[in-house]
Write a protein that holds these residues in place. Structure first.
Motif, mmCIF file in Angstrom:
data_model
loop_
_atom_site.group_PDB
_atom_site.id
_atom_site.type_symbol
_atom_site.label_atom_id
_atom_site.label_comp_id
_atom_site.label_asym_id
_atom_site.label_seq_id
_atom_site.Cartn_x
_atom_site.Cartn_y
_atom_site.Cartn_z
ATOM 1 N N THR A 1 0.838 -1.253 0.044
ATOM 2 C CA THR A 1 0.084 0.013 -0.242
ATOM 3 C C THR A 1 0.980 1.171 0.000
ATOM 4 O OG1 THR A 1 -1.622 -0.953 1.454
ATOM 5 C CG2 THR A 1 -1.869 1.187 1.054
ATOM 6 N N LEU A 2 2.139 1.282 0.900
ATOM 7 C CA LEU A 2 2.835 2.421 0.902
ATOM 8 C C LEU A 2 3.630 2.487 -0.510
ATOM 9 C CD1 LEU A 2 4.282 2.200 4.554
ATOM 10 C CD2 LEU A 2 2.464 3.622 3.858
ATOM 11 N N ASN A 3 3.676 1.426 -1.131
ATOM 12 C CA ASN A 3 4.687 1.487 -2.335
ATOM 13 C C ASN A 3 3.633 2.118 -3.444
ATOM 14 O OD1 ASN A 3 6.774 0.457 -1.103
ATOM 15 N ND2 ASN A 3 6.439 -1.702 -2.058
ATOM 16 N N THR A 4 2.347 1.885 -3.498
ATOM 17 C CA THR A 4 1.469 2.254 -4.604
ATOM 18 C C THR A 4 1.453 3.702 -4.107
ATOM 19 O OG1 THR A 4 0.236 0.120 -4.188
ATOM 20 C CG2 THR A 4 -0.809 2.083 -5.211
ATOM 21 N N PHE A 5 1.298 4.308 -2.899
ATOM 22 C CA PHE A 5 1.049 5.582 -2.546
ATOM 23 C C PHE A 5 2.211 6.340 -3.273
ATOM 24 C CE2 PHE A 5 1.903 9.210 -0.267
ATOM 25 C CZ PHE A 5 0.608 9.899 -0.274
ATOM 26 N N THR A 6 3.437 5.757 -2.844
ATOM 27 C CA THR A 6 4.637 6.385 -3.412
ATOM 28 C C THR A 6 4.644 6.831 -4.944
ATOM 29 O OG1 THR A 6 5.745 5.564 -1.487
ATOM 30 C CG2 THR A 6 7.103 6.586 -3.305
ATOM 31 N N SER A 7 4.278 5.462 -5.372
ATOM 32 C CA SER A 7 4.381 5.440 -6.879
ATOM 33 C C SER A 7 3.448 6.708 -7.527
ATOM 34 C CB SER A 7 4.118 4.312 -7.268
ATOM 35 O OG SER A 7 2.546 3.873 -7.146
ATOM 36 N N LEU A 8 2.345 7.110 -6.874
ATOM 37 C CA LEU A 8 1.421 8.082 -7.425
ATOM 38 C C LEU A 8 2.452 9.504 -7.507
ATOM 39 C CD1 LEU A 8 -1.848 7.456 -5.361
ATOM 40 C CD2 LEU A 8 -1.514 7.031 -7.695
ATOM 41 N N GLY A 9 3.328 9.431 -6.695
ATOM 42 C CA GLY A 9 4.084 10.862 -6.787
ATOM 43 C C GLY A 9 3.439 12.109 -6.447
ATOM 44 N N ILE A 10 2.474 11.782 -5.510
ATOM 45 C CA ILE A 10 1.978 12.860 -4.856
ATOM 46 C C ILE A 10 2.915 13.939 -4.011
ATOM 47 C CG2 ILE A 10 -0.155 13.628 -3.403
ATOM 48 C CD1 ILE A 10 -0.960 12.269 -5.949
ATOM 49 N N SER A 11 3.669 13.475 -3.041
ATOM 50 C CA SER A 11 4.111 14.254 -2.109
ATOM 51 C C SER A 11 5.286 15.120 -2.941
ATOM 52 C CB SER A 11 4.930 13.225 -1.080
ATOM 53 O OG SER A 11 4.032 12.264 -0.388
ATOM 54 N N GLU A 12 5.815 14.784 -4.000
ATOM 55 C CA GLU A 12 6.685 15.434 -4.900
ATOM 56 C C GLU A 12 6.102 16.853 -5.277
ATOM 57 O OE1 GLU A 12 6.477 12.104 -4.806
ATOM 58 O OE2 GLU A 12 8.408 11.434 -4.710
ATOM 59 N N LEU A 13 4.762 16.579 -5.446
ATOM 60 C CA LEU A 13 4.270 17.925 -6.008
ATOM 61 C C LEU A 13 4.148 19.038 -4.984
ATOM 62 C CD1 LEU A 13 1.109 16.132 -7.561
ATOM 63 C CD2 LEU A 13 2.874 16.793 -8.907
ATOM 64 N N ASN A 14 4.443 18.407 -3.747
ATOM 65 C CA ASN A 14 4.221 19.748 -2.808
ATOM 66 C C ASN A 14 5.404 20.257 -2.053
ATOM 67 O OD1 ASN A 14 2.943 21.475 -1.053
ATOM 68 N ND2 ASN A 14 3.032 19.968 0.781
ATOM 69 N N LEU A 15 6.534 20.239 -2.960
ATOM 70 C CA LEU A 15 7.905 20.780 -2.368
ATOM 71 C C LEU A 15 8.039 22.308 -2.791
ATOM 72 C CD1 LEU A 15 9.891 17.565 -3.362
ATOM 73 C CD2 LEU A 15 8.658 18.389 -1.097
ATOM 74 N N ALA B 1 -7.127 9.642 5.960
ATOM 75 C CA ALA B 1 -6.570 11.049 6.389
ATOM 76 C C ALA B 1 -5.448 10.465 7.210
ATOM 77 C CB ALA B 1 -7.495 11.895 7.078
ATOM 78 N N GLY B 2 -5.593 9.330 8.148
ATOM 79 C CA GLY B 2 -4.550 9.307 9.060
ATOM 80 C C GLY B 2 -3.210 8.645 7.833
ATOM 81 N N GLY B 3 -3.654 7.799 7.006
ATOM 82 C CA GLY B 3 -2.659 7.334 6.093
ATOM 83 C C GLY B 3 -1.983 8.233 5.523
ATOM 84 N N LEU B 4 -2.752 9.280 5.310
ATOM 85 C CA LEU B 4 -1.943 10.566 4.487
ATOM 86 C C LEU B 4 -0.866 11.122 5.450
ATOM 87 C CD1 LEU B 4 -4.613 12.749 2.648
ATOM 88 C CD2 LEU B 4 -2.643 11.586 1.595
ATOM 89 N N LEU B 5 -1.323 11.415 6.585
ATOM 90 C CA LEU B 5 -0.251 11.863 7.620
ATOM 91 C C LEU B 5 1.102 11.027 7.592
ATOM 92 C CD1 LEU B 5 -2.307 13.506 10.175
ATOM 93 C CD2 LEU B 5 -0.534 14.571 8.957
ATOM 94 N N TYR B 6 0.719 9.641 7.559
ATOM 95 C CA TYR B 6 1.783 8.858 7.640
ATOM 96 C C TYR B 6 2.720 8.800 6.496
ATOM 97 C CZ TYR B 6 4.626 4.425 8.443
ATOM 98 O OH TYR B 6 5.413 3.578 8.574
ATOM 99 N N ALA B 7 2.339 8.690 5.258
ATOM 100 C CA ALA B 7 2.937 8.486 3.909
ATOM 101 C C ALA B 7 3.220 9.614 2.983
ATOM 102 C CB ALA B 7 1.738 7.638 3.083
ATOM 103 N N ASP B 8 2.288 10.810 3.568
ATOM 104 C CA ASP B 8 2.651 11.963 2.888
ATOM 105 C C ASP B 8 3.521 12.931 3.492
ATOM 106 O OD1 ASP B 8 2.618 14.198 1.075
ATOM 107 O OD2 ASP B 8 1.063 15.151 2.096
#
Lengths: 361, 401
Positions: free
Chosen positions: A41-55, A80-87
């Motif tokens: 699940t974490l890998n899938t989140f990372t692969s979406l590349g969301i966090s990089e958009l907010n630099l 929302a909790g998962g977001l705080l963890y992964a983002d």
């Protein structure tokens, strides 16, 4: 005037929606009993590349901010909790960007793999008492398994400082929601050993405001998920020979709350647009204040939207068989992060008399 | 997503601001004091006509319409967004005077959207002249059919002489001074919405009689009239769109009226925002200049109230602009228009009420004016579909049944 969303963003949202509803929402429920994320699940989140958009300190600047915040909304429908963890650095990116001016390049290493927390204290120099913060991540992670990059950022009205994990003590969070963030409580005895840099009051204000922008998007995503879920349920459930949503008393309330969510969404997206475009036509407009106002309204709307959703399910809404109880708890926790609604009221109110009115051309 | 204005629109708003300060507000206050609408022969209306305002007035879609789409995919070249912003600014100065201004008014959208090219030319071209002020109007509501538009009972019967209209209309703005009025009638009440037809009834047509000018609690600068249609015969050419409009498609006058509402609801909602912004500014000025600086608790409370008021206005205005922008892009906007009309009026009323509470009775002039604004803004929650109707529309869009 243009309210359109780029096609590229819509494509991203389609992917995010699928991940959010098919995977994230259910994995977050499992987390409540397993207390751990599965790596896929974490890998899938990372692969979406969301966090990089907010630099914000990215070479190209915050050009993808709108995509990032819209993606946040839709991810929050999952959890929302998962977001705080992964983002990560997530909501703390603006605080980090303020610190980066003072630190050597690559000081924090790979930001997308580091853990951060941030807290606002009015006067850092006087804060020698034990203070509690809350941060996403496990106790183990904060105890050093990720190395010295596990950092608490503390900022006040004139200073910003950072403490690495050696100065901090951790224990499992006792918070009532956002379970999947795996939150820990952080405490420290003194900030005297920390690296502290002087920043101006406006920067400090802007940092905590930008954190609220993150929470605003997340709260609205949670609220939308909650009301959508309740509508789906209410369309099926029959009471007094009519569906729950077929009763005008319910339909009218749903319409009102739905519209309020939509208004909040437009307002916070407009704020993102201002950051992104630095629109000259709005040079009379105070971005920070608008974000604070958006946060306040979104918070209040979210509290009522999740409450209405739970009510529409009646007793079932109180059970863990449905997600609405989770969203109800989440919004109540999100609305006290980063100073909470009360601090935001004070921040926005302090400038209410000095600032030009938004959208008066 | 980009919230910015072009130079031309900014200039228009600035011009309206000047007109508003010099004319709209003083005339509106005078009308409120005297409980008399601004007379037809008031010199201000001649001045307005001379500027060419009637051809490109507030709420007007004279220059283009849905049936004349431009090559860039936009249906009316940003007119809807323009109309929303102008309506907001105009209402800031006085909503009553704004609505009283000469021009096609609410009569314009149905003619432009449903009318044939000949009808558009015939009825709208009169507003190109600048010699004297002219008005047009729109009439849907009846004593027994307000929000439930499908229930209108004004009958239209086809005869050899033309269409014979019989019935009664009310809440028709400016119809008492209009050159023509778009009247909605039914060819058969049993057909419900499918039986609706739209006719242009011209001034002086026998059987068309203004029966009453309403006495309202606010927005007194313009006349709201009731009229009767007694064996009122109108030409076949006055059926908007002609018979082919109703027979060759699934359309009816009802769709035409709803389409009109999709254009006008964001405008009317924005009027509420404009009125409320005026109240907000008064309250802000009061807090800045008249509350003692040592009243820290009081000031803190007022600051918080002001920022909540401001947030409500921002949110409301964005909903209005988005609904108008969709129309400009030739996209469906009924849902969004209703959301704007659902949200903006109660938000605006709460802002005006809050402003009134802040000022209290400490400043007599401000207090009296805020009471006028409260009466004015309340109308916004009723006209163009009440808040309850908007909730029905929004609910219908998001709830399966």
């Amino acid at each position: 005037m243009d309210f359109s969303i780029d096609e590229s963003i819509e494509e991203l949202i389609a992917q995010v929606d699928k991940f959010s509803s098919k995977t994230l929402r259910h994995k977050a429920r499992l987390f409540e009993s397993n207390r751990s994320w599965d790596q896929n699940t974490l890998n899938t989140f990372t692969s979406l590349g969301i966090s990089e958009l907010n630099l914000p300190f990215h070479e190209n600047g915050p050009s993808e901010l709108l995509a990032y915040f819209i993606a946040l909304e839709h991810l929050a429908k999952g959890d929302a909790g998962g977001l705080l963890y992964a983002d990560t650095p997530g909501p703390y990116s603006w605080a980090i960007s303020a610190l980066l001016e003072h630190l050597p390049k690559n000081f924090f290493g790979d930001l997308s793999k580091s853990r951060f927390a941030a807290i606002y204290i009015k006067d850092i120099k006087d804060s020698s008492n034990k203070v509690l913060a809350w941060a996403p991540g496990s106790v183990d992670e904060w105890n050093g398994s990720l190395g010295s990059a596990s950092t608490l950022i503390v900022f006040g009205n004139e200073y910003i400082s950072y403490l690495d994990s050696h100065h901090l003590k951790f224990q499992q969070s006792a918070l009532d929601a956002l379970d999947a963030s795996n939150g820990v409580e952080i405490s420290w005895n003194s900030l005297l050993d920390s690296q502290t840099f002087k920043i101006d009051a406006i920067s400090s204000y802007f940092i905590r405001t930008m954190m609220r922008q993150w929470v605003t998007a997340v709260m609205l995503g949670v609220s939308q998920a909650s009301i959508d879920y309740a509508i789906d349920y209410g369309n099926e459930r029959v009471v007094f020979n009519n569906t729950v949503t077929g009763h005008q008393a319910n339909a009218f309330e749903i319409a009102k709350v739905y519209t309020e969510i939509e208004a909040s969404r437009l307002a916070y997206r407009a704020a993102v647009s201002m950051i992104k475009n630095h629109s000259n036509s709005l040079d009379n407009y105070d971005l920070s204040q608008m974000i604070n106002q958006n946060y306040i309204v979104a918070g209040e709307v979210s509290l009522s939207a999740t409450d209405l959703s739970l009510q529409l399910l009646g007793g079932h809404g109180y059970l863990k068989d449905h997600f609405v109880e989770k969203w109800w708890r989440e919004v109540r926790t999100l609305s006290i992060l980063f100073g909470g609604l009360e601090q935001a009221h004070e921040d926005a109110g302090n400038e209410a008399l000095n600032y030009h009115d938004f959208l008066v051309f | 997503m980009l919230i910015e204005l072009n130079k031309e629109l900014k200039k228009s708003i600035e011009l309206l601001r000047e007109i508003g300060k010099e004319y709209l507000r003083p005339l509106g206050i005078e009308a409120d004091r005297s409980s008399q609408a601004i007379p037809v022969d008031h010199p201000f209306y001649n001045l307005v006509a001379q500027t060419g305002f009637m051809a490109r007035g507030i709420g007007s879609t004279f220059e283009s319409g849905n049936s004349e789409k431009s090559t860039n995919g936009r249906s009316n070249n940003g007119n809807s967004v323009r109309n929303v912003l102008m309506a907001e600014e105009g209402s800031y100065w006085d909503r009553g005077t704004l609505v009283s201004l000469p021009g096609p008014g609410l009569g314009g959208p149905p003619v432009m959207q449903m009318g044939t090219s000949q009808q558009r030319e015939r009825f709208m071209s009169i507003f190109k002249q600048r010699d004297k002020p002219l008005w047009a109007a729109f009439a849907m509501t009846e004593p027994e059919a307000g929000s439930d538009v499908a229930k209108i009972n004004t009958r239209a019967i086809k005869s050899e002489k033309g269409w014979i209209l019989n019935g009664e209309k009310m809440f028709s703005s400016n119809s008492s001074r209009a050159e023509w009025v778009v009247v909605f009638a039914t060819i058969d009440p049993n057909l419900g919405r499918r039986g609706h037809r739209a006719f242009v009834v011209e001034k002086g047509t026998p059987g068309f009689d203004i029966s009453r000018i309403e006495q309202k609690m606010g927005i007194k600068a313009y006349e709201t009239a009731s009229f009767k249609l007694a064996d009122c015969v109108v030409d076949f050419d006055n059926l908007l769109g002609g018979e082919s409009y109703y027979s060759s498609t699934s359309k009816s006058g009802f769709e035409g009226a709803m389409s009109t509402f999709n254009a006008t609801r964001p405008i009317v909602a924005a009027m509420g925002v404009g009125i409320a912004r005026a109240a907000y500014d008064i309250a802000k000025e009061f807090v800045l200049n008249e509350v003692p600086k040592n009243s820290s608790l009081r000031l803190r409370r007022y600051r918080e109230k002001l920022q909540v008021m401001q947030a409500k206005l921002t949110h409301a205005k964005l909903l209005c602009l988005r609904a108008a922008w969709l129309l400009d892009c030739n996209k469906p906007n009924g849902f969004e228009a209703s959301m704007a009309k659902l949200y903006a009026p109660p938000a605006s009323l709460s802002v005006v009420t809050e402003a009134s509470n802040i000022v209290g009775l400490e400043n007599k002039d401000k207090s009296i004016y805020l009471q006028k604004l409260a009466r004015d803004v309340k109308a916004i929650d009723i006209v163009e579909g009440t808040q309850q109707i908007q909730r029905r529309v929004v609910a219908r869009n998001i709830i399966v049944n």
